[in-house]
Write a protein that holds these residues in place. Structure first.
Motif, PDB file in Angstrom:
ATOM      1  N   CYS A  17     -19.533   1.014  -0.579  1.00 48.58           N
ATOM      2  CA  CYS A  17     -18.863   0.571   0.648  1.00 48.58           C
ATOM      3  C   CYS A  17     -17.744  -0.389   0.327  1.00 48.58           C
ATOM      4  CB  CYS A  17     -19.879  -0.118   1.580  1.00 48.58           C
ATOM      5  SG  CYS A  17     -21.080   1.016   2.309  1.00 48.58           S
ATOM      6  N   SER A  18     -18.007  -1.301  -0.638  1.00 48.16           N
ATOM      7  CA  SER A  18     -16.986  -2.285  -1.009  1.00 48.16           C
ATOM      8  C   SER A  18     -15.751  -1.604  -1.556  1.00 48.16           C
ATOM      9  CB  SER A  18     -17.570  -3.254  -2.047  1.00 48.16           C
ATOM     10  OG  SER A  18     -16.579  -4.139  -2.512  1.00 48.16           O
ATOM     11  N   ASN A  19     -15.959  -0.601  -2.424  1.00 47.39           N
ATOM     12  CA  ASN A  19     -14.826   0.115  -3.013  1.00 47.39           C
ATOM     13  C   ASN A  19     -14.054   0.885  -1.959  1.00 47.39           C
ATOM     14  OD1 ASN A  19     -15.347  -0.783  -5.578  1.00 47.39           O
ATOM     15  ND2 ASN A  19     -16.678   0.964  -6.105  1.00 47.39           N
ATOM     16  N   LYS A  20     -14.795   1.452  -0.997  1.00 45.26           N
ATOM     17  CA  LYS A  20     -14.136   2.239   0.043  1.00 45.26           C
ATOM     18  C   LYS A  20     -13.235   1.362   0.900  1.00 45.26           C
ATOM     19  CE  LYS A  20     -15.003   5.452   3.831  1.00 45.26           C
ATOM     20  NZ  LYS A  20     -16.006   6.154   4.646  1.00 45.26           N
ATOM     21  N   VAL A  21     -13.778   0.169   1.291  1.00 46.85           N
ATOM     22  CA  VAL A  21     -12.981  -0.744   2.108  1.00 46.85           C
ATOM     23  C   VAL A  21     -11.745  -1.185   1.350  1.00 46.85           C
ATOM     24  CG1 VAL A  21     -12.945  -3.023   3.180  1.00 46.85           C
ATOM     25  CG2 VAL A  21     -14.937  -1.541   3.470  1.00 46.85           C
ATOM     26  N   SER A  22     -11.963  -1.550   0.066  1.00 50.50           N
ATOM     27  CA  SER A  22     -10.847  -2.004  -0.754  1.00 50.50           C
ATOM     28  C   SER A  22      -9.809  -0.909  -0.927  1.00 50.50           C
ATOM     29  CB  SER A  22     -11.367  -2.470  -2.117  1.00 50.50           C
ATOM     30  OG  SER A  22     -10.305  -2.816  -2.969  1.00 50.50           O
ATOM     31  N   GLY A  23     -10.295   0.328  -1.167  1.00 55.95           N
ATOM     32  CA  GLY A  23      -9.374   1.431  -1.387  1.00 55.95           C
ATOM     33  C   GLY A  23      -8.607   1.838  -0.152  1.00 55.95           C
ATOM     34  N   ASP A  24      -9.201   1.570   1.037  1.00 55.13           N
ATOM     35  CA  ASP A  24      -8.541   1.960   2.279  1.00 55.13           C
ATOM     36  C   ASP A  24      -7.534   0.923   2.768  1.00 55.13           C
ATOM     37  OD1 ASP A  24      -9.923   4.272   2.305  1.00 55.13           O
ATOM     38  OD2 ASP A  24     -11.389   3.677   3.834  1.00 55.13           O
ATOM     39  N   THR A  25      -7.500  -0.247   2.144  1.00 52.20           N
ATOM     40  CA  THR A  25      -6.584  -1.305   2.565  1.00 52.20           C
ATOM     41  C   THR A  25      -5.172  -0.970   2.086  1.00 52.20           C
ATOM     42  OG1 THR A  25      -8.331  -2.962   2.418  1.00 52.20           O
ATOM     43  CG2 THR A  25      -6.048  -3.755   2.455  1.00 52.20           C
ATOM     44  N   PRO A  26      -4.234  -0.796   3.013  1.00 52.43           N
ATOM     45  CA  PRO A  26      -2.878  -0.429   2.585  1.00 52.43           C
ATOM     46  C   PRO A  26      -2.214  -1.569   1.828  1.00 52.43           C
ATOM     47  CG  PRO A  26      -2.913  -0.990   4.914  1.00 52.43           C
ATOM     48  CD  PRO A  26      -4.333  -0.971   4.463  1.00 52.43           C
ATOM     49  N   PRO A  27      -1.361  -1.246   0.864  1.00 50.73           N
ATOM     50  CA  PRO A  27      -0.658  -2.294   0.126  1.00 50.73           C
ATOM     51  C   PRO A  27       0.338  -3.000   1.037  1.00 50.73           C
ATOM     52  CG  PRO A  27       0.244  -0.141  -0.404  1.00 50.73           C
ATOM     53  CD  PRO A  27      -0.980   0.099   0.448  1.00 50.73           C
ATOM     54  N   PRO A  28       0.707  -4.229   0.721  1.00 52.64           N
ATOM     55  CA  PRO A  28       1.681  -4.953   1.560  1.00 52.64           C
ATOM     56  C   PRO A  28       3.030  -4.250   1.561  1.00 52.64           C
ATOM     57  CG  PRO A  28       1.286  -6.113  -0.517  1.00 52.64           C
ATOM     58  CD  PRO A  28       0.257  -5.032  -0.428  1.00 52.64           C
ATOM     59  N   ASN A  29       3.719  -4.315   2.691  1.00 50.73           N
ATOM     60  CA  ASN A  29       5.029  -3.681   2.823  1.00 50.73           C
ATOM     61  C   ASN A  29       6.057  -4.494   2.042  1.00 50.73           C
ATOM     62  OD1 ASN A  29       7.454  -2.546   3.578  1.00 50.73           O
ATOM     63  ND2 ASN A  29       7.081  -2.640   5.777  1.00 50.73           N
ATOM     64  N   PRO A  30       6.693  -3.936   1.018  1.00 51.88           N
ATOM     65  CA  PRO A  30       7.662  -4.700   0.227  1.00 51.88           C
ATOM     66  C   PRO A  30       8.896  -5.102   1.025  1.00 51.88           C
ATOM     67  CG  PRO A  30       7.739  -2.376  -0.362  1.00 51.88           C
ATOM     68  CD  PRO A  30       6.547  -2.558   0.533  1.00 51.88           C
ATOM     69  N   LEU A  31       9.108  -4.489   2.189  1.00 49.86           N
ATOM     70  CA  LEU A  31      10.271  -4.811   3.015  1.00 49.86           C
ATOM     71  C   LEU A  31       9.924  -5.807   4.123  1.00 49.86           C
ATOM     72  CD1 LEU A  31      11.744  -1.208   3.502  1.00 49.86           C
ATOM     73  CD2 LEU A  31      12.166  -2.819   1.647  1.00 49.86           C
ATOM     74  N   ALA A  32       8.713  -6.338   4.107  1.00 45.14           N
ATOM     75  CA  ALA A  32       8.260  -7.194   5.199  1.00 45.14           C
ATOM     76  C   ALA A  32       9.040  -8.495   5.295  1.00 45.14           C
ATOM     77  CB  ALA A  32       6.777  -7.486   5.049  1.00 45.14           C
ATOM     78  N   THR A  33       9.593  -8.970   4.180  1.00 48.74           N
ATOM     79  CA  THR A  33      10.370 -10.210   4.174  1.00 48.74           C
ATOM     80  C   THR A  33      11.823  -9.906   3.837  1.00 48.74           C
ATOM     81  OG1 THR A  33      10.015 -10.653   1.822  1.00 48.74           O
ATOM     82  CG2 THR A  33       8.346 -11.460   3.371  1.00 48.74           C
ATOM     83  N   SER A  34      12.699 -10.834   4.167  1.00 50.40           N
ATOM     84  CA  SER A  34      14.120 -10.634   3.849  1.00 50.40           C
ATOM     85  C   SER A  34      14.332 -10.582   2.345  1.00 50.40           C
ATOM     86  CB  SER A  34      14.965 -11.745   4.475  1.00 50.40           C
ATOM     87  OG  SER A  34      14.600 -13.013   3.979  1.00 50.40           O
ATOM     88  N   ASP A  35      13.556 -11.356   1.577  1.00 50.74           N
ATOM     89  CA  ASP A  35      13.681 -11.311   0.112  1.00 50.74           C
ATOM     90  C   ASP A  35      13.358  -9.913  -0.412  1.00 50.74           C
ATOM     91  OD1 ASP A  35      14.469 -13.935  -0.148  1.00 50.74           O
ATOM     92  OD2 ASP A  35      12.460 -14.699  -0.596  1.00 50.74           O
ATOM     93  N   GLY A  36      12.269  -9.337   0.101  1.00 52.23           N
ATOM     94  CA  GLY A  36      11.904  -7.993  -0.329  1.00 52.23           C
ATOM     95  C   GLY A  36      12.935  -6.967   0.081  1.00 52.23           C
ATOM     96  N   PHE A  37      13.454  -7.113   1.303  1.00 53.42           N
ATOM     97  CA  PHE A  37      14.486  -6.198   1.777  1.00 53.42           C
ATOM     98  C   PHE A  37      15.736  -6.299   0.913  1.00 53.42           C
ATOM     99  CE2 PHE A  37      18.398  -5.635   4.230  1.00 53.42           C
ATOM    100  CZ  PHE A  37      18.268  -4.307   4.631  1.00 53.42           C
ATOM    101  N   CYS A  38      16.179  -7.508   0.625  1.00 54.55           N
ATOM    102  CA  CYS A  38      17.413  -7.682  -0.150  1.00 54.55           C
ATOM    103  C   CYS A  38      17.243  -7.230  -1.598  1.00 54.55           C
ATOM    104  CB  CYS A  38      17.867  -9.135  -0.085  1.00 54.55           C
ATOM    105  SG  CYS A  38      18.611  -9.570   1.518  1.00 54.55           S
ATOM    106  N   HIS A  39      16.027  -7.331  -2.116  1.00 53.15           N
ATOM    107  CA  HIS A  39      15.754  -6.795  -3.451  1.00 53.15           C
ATOM    108  C   HIS A  39      15.931  -5.279  -3.436  1.00 53.15           C
ATOM    109  CE1 HIS A  39      13.982  -6.568  -7.461  1.00 53.15           C
ATOM    110  NE2 HIS A  39      13.207  -5.594  -7.012  1.00 53.15           N
ATOM    111  N   ALA A  40      15.418  -4.643  -2.388  1.00 53.28           N
ATOM    112  CA  ALA A  40      15.562  -3.188  -2.247  1.00 53.28           C
ATOM    113  C   ALA A  40      17.025  -2.814  -2.003  1.00 53.28           C
ATOM    114  CB  ALA A  40      14.679  -2.683  -1.110  1.00 53.28           C
ATOM    115  N   TRP A  41      17.731  -3.602  -1.196  1.00 52.18           N
ATOM    116  CA  TRP A  41      19.170  -3.377  -0.939  1.00 52.18           C
ATOM    117  C   TRP A  41      19.924  -3.346  -2.262  1.00 52.18           C
ATOM    118  CZ3 TRP A  41      22.464  -4.115   3.727  1.00 52.18           C
ATOM    119  CH2 TRP A  41      23.825  -4.239   3.420  1.00 52.18           C
ATOM    120  N   ALA A  42      19.661  -4.325  -3.123  1.00 45.55           N
ATOM    121  CA  ALA A  42      20.351  -4.400  -4.417  1.00 45.55           C
ATOM    122  C   ALA A  42      20.090  -3.159  -5.259  1.00 45.55           C
ATOM    123  CB  ALA A  42      19.911  -5.650  -5.156  1.00 45.55           C
TER     124      ALA A  42
END
Length: 263
Positions: A17-42
């Motif tokens: 159950c622990s592995n399933k919950v962990s595996g189902d958790t989506p990774p953080p959105n790299p574009l969620a912050t302006s820093d992440g967005f501008c890194h992708a822009w570059a």
């Protein structure tokens, strides 16, 4: 079943159950912050064509690409206040940035996207003004939700625009006029021609600007300071110069001011 076997079964179930919950958790959105967005822009901006064009070299090395990305990331961060960034339309903008820089050249439409956050990069900033509040520029409004600064004569109001018929009232807070018309504070009236008196650029027809209180043609050949000064062209400024010339297409090169943030 022995107590030991029961314990092992229960432990296996819990781990599963622990592995399933962990595996189902989506990774953080790299574009969620302006820093992440501008890194992708570059990353979108600094392709091989751009790196070789702006550096004047035949090969885009890792060090040249890294320098371009560092410079362009800072350029992006300067355009987008971290506290006002909204992620909703980020990917649409990044796709447009990548397409604009793909061939190492910029048309007027592409230049406005990457230099002045024109559509589809126009919905990244949550301005401080709420719908119905006065504004002087669209970045004052919550562009992420579709609000713009709807001009009412010389002043503006933030809101999601609703286009009304030509010649009808535009007094409603979110009433906006069709292309070729502007709101004079009361009604949608036809935009003005060369030589007509004006107070704002919005009163003048496409390709014209309000200069010295009269509608006049935008710069055609020289003395531009930004892309929007040019009528359907790009302002090409040499490194170290304050003004440039309007051209049909900007080809990136080591001497182009547009490359200062790309190397």
């Amino acid at each position: 079943m022995s107590l030991r076997l029961v314990s092992l079964v229960l432990l296996g179930s819990l781990l599963g159950c622990s592995n399933k919950v962990s595996g189902d958790t989506p990774p953080p959105n790299p574009l969620a912050t302006s820093d992440g967005f501008c890194h992708a822009w570059a990353g979108e901006a600094c392709n091989d064509n751009v790196v070789t064009a702006c550096s004047g070299t035949a090969t885009a090395t890792d060090s040249l690409r890294a320098a371009c990305e560092d410079s362009q990331e800072q350029f992006c961060n300067n355009m987008i206040p971290a506290s006002r960034y909204g992620v909703t339309h980020a990917q649409e903008c990044l796709d447009a940035v990548g397409a604009a820089y793909a061939d190492g050249k910029l048309t007027s439409e592409e230049a406005l996207v990457v230099h002045e956050l024109a559509a589809p990069c126009a919905q990244l900033i949550k301005g401080p003004s709420a719908d119905g509040d006065s504004c002087s520029a669209t970045t004052d409004c919550d562009t992420v939700s579709g609000s713009i600064c709807i001009l009412k004569g010389a002043t503006g109001v933030c809101g999601v625009p609703e286009v009304v018929d030509n010649g009808t009232s535009c007094k409603a807070a979110n009433a906006s006029c069709h292309d070729g018309f502007y709101c004079d504070g009361s009604n949608c009236v036809q935009q003005k021609s060369t030589g007509d008196t004006c107070a704002t650029d919005n009163e003048c027809s496409a390709g014209l600007a309000c200069t010295n209180l009269a509608c006049a043609a935008k710069t055609a050949a020289s003395m531009c300071v930004q892309d929007s000064d040019c009528a359907n062209m790009v302002c090409s400024i040499a490194t170290g110069s304050a003004t440039g010339s309007c051209i049909a297409q900007l080809i990136l090169s080591p001497t182009a001011a547009a490359c200062e943030d790309l190397k």
